[in-house]
Write a protein that holds these residues in place. Structure first.
Motif, short mmCIF file in Angstrom:
data_model
loop_
_atom_site.label_atom_id
_atom_site.label_comp_id
_atom_site.label_asym_id
_atom_site.label_seq_id
_atom_site.Cartn_x
_atom_site.Cartn_y
_atom_site.Cartn_z
N UNK A 38 0.85 -1.18 0.00
CA UNK A 38 0.00 0.00 0.00
C UNK A 38 0.89 1.24 0.00
N UNK A 39 1.12 1.83 -1.16
CA UNK A 39 2.06 2.95 -1.23
C UNK A 39 1.45 4.27 -0.76
N UNK A 40 2.22 5.01 0.00
CA UNK A 40 1.85 6.38 0.33
C UNK A 40 2.41 7.29 -0.75
N UNK A 41 1.76 8.41 -0.98
CA UNK A 41 2.24 9.34 -1.99
C UNK A 41 3.46 10.10 -1.47
N UNK A 42 4.56 10.01 -2.20
CA UNK A 42 5.77 10.78 -1.87
C UNK A 42 5.70 12.07 -2.68
N UNK A 43 5.47 13.18 -1.99
CA UNK A 43 5.25 14.45 -2.67
C UNK A 43 6.47 14.86 -3.49
N UNK A 44 7.65 14.75 -2.90
CA UNK A 44 8.89 15.10 -3.60
C UNK A 44 10.00 14.16 -3.16
N UNK A 45 10.82 13.74 -4.11
CA UNK A 45 11.96 12.88 -3.79
C UNK A 45 13.08 13.12 -4.79
N UNK A 46 14.25 13.50 -4.27
CA UNK A 46 15.44 13.62 -5.10
C UNK A 46 16.66 13.38 -4.22
N UNK A 47 17.84 13.64 -4.76
CA UNK A 47 19.07 13.33 -4.04
C UNK A 47 19.28 14.20 -2.80
N UNK A 48 18.51 15.28 -2.67
CA UNK A 48 18.66 16.17 -1.51
C UNK A 48 17.58 15.94 -0.45
N UNK A 49 16.64 15.04 -0.71
CA UNK A 49 15.52 14.85 0.21
C UNK A 49 15.97 14.32 1.56
N UNK A 50 16.88 13.35 1.56
CA UNK A 50 17.31 12.72 2.80
C UNK A 50 18.60 13.35 3.32
N UNK A 51 18.70 13.39 4.63
CA UNK A 51 19.95 13.81 5.27
C UNK A 51 20.93 12.64 5.19
N UNK A 52 22.16 12.87 5.64
CA UNK A 52 23.13 11.78 5.67
C UNK A 52 22.64 10.65 6.58
N UNK A 53 22.03 11.03 7.69
CA UNK A 53 21.49 10.02 8.60
C UNK A 53 20.34 9.26 7.94
N UNK A 54 19.54 9.97 7.16
CA UNK A 54 18.43 9.32 6.46
C UNK A 54 18.92 8.36 5.40
N UNK A 55 19.96 8.75 4.67
CA UNK A 55 20.52 7.87 3.64
C UNK A 55 21.11 6.61 4.26
N UNK A 56 21.70 6.76 5.44
CA UNK A 56 22.26 5.59 6.12
C UNK A 56 21.16 4.68 6.64
N UNK A 57 20.12 5.28 7.20
CA UNK A 57 19.03 4.49 7.78
C UNK A 57 18.24 3.73 6.72
N UNK A 58 18.17 4.28 5.51
CA UNK A 58 17.35 3.69 4.45
C UNK A 58 18.21 3.20 3.28
#
Length: 208
Positions: free
Chosen positions: A123-143
């Protein structure tokens, strides 16, 4: 490198072909196919619809290879469960398209995106915006596992803009999409998602 040599060949008549599907087999199974191509194999029988010769004379084939192998075997079984027509390929690197991963596609800005799994319904949620700047360094590591997912295709479907992914747990896809949609603790969202002070209206509502 190895090749197959035929004794006193009458002629060489190369055929046009397309790879319909790649099957990466356990190394031992692939070796068995090379040694006994006239045996029936379930994985050939199960993919009969992938193999045929079209009206233009193009052979649509399976490409068989083994784990850790760089060689392969093109197979057009002509509705049989064995290698009725086959061609050994010493190096298959030129036949395999480079794999695109989700993180590779984030150089482009995606809007209203829905992430789906190749094999399991989510069941996908709508991702309003996603690009290389969306996640922080911590976010990139976590995901990392989600960002490393293989992109199967991008298309317009039931949910709108959809991206089908593989090599990732379906539950992680759902959690990633939900997190970006704001369905996570505020502390996690602020830790993982880059905050844009100049565009607060684009930030989703936090759901605790």
């Amino acid at each position: 490198m190895k090749a197959i040599f035929e004794r006193k060949p009458s002629d060489f008549n190369p055929q046009d072909f397309e790879v319909s599907k790649i099957l990466r087999l356990p190394a031992k199974v692939f070796e068995d196919v090379l040694k006994s191509p006239q045996r029936d194999y379930d994985f050939i029988q199960d993919n009969i619809e992938q193999m045929y010769c079209d009206s233009s004379g193009v052979y649509h084939c399976l490409l068989l290879t083994g784990d850790g192998r760089t060689d392969g075997l093109l197979v057009e079984s002509e509705d049989y469960g064995y290698c009725r027509y086959a061609s050994y390929v010493p190096n298959i690197s030129g036949l395999i398209a480079p794999v695109s991963r989700l993180k590779d596609l984030l150089r482009t800005r995606w809007e209203n995106l829905h992430l789906l799994h190749k094999d399991v319904e989510v069941q996908p949620a709508t991702i309003v915006e996603l690009d290389e700047h969306t996640l922080t360094d911590a976010g990139k590591e976590a995901w990392t596992d989600v960002l490393d997912a293989e992109v199967v295709k991008v298309y317009t479907g039931y949910y709108g803009l959809q991206m089908e992914l593989d090599k990732v747990k379906p539950s992680r896809l759902e959690e990633f999409s939900a997190m970006l949609a704001g369905y996570c603790p505020v502390s996690d969202y602020e830790k993982w998602v880059t905050q844009e002070d100049d565009a607060p209206s684009q930030s989703p509502q936090m759901k605790l």
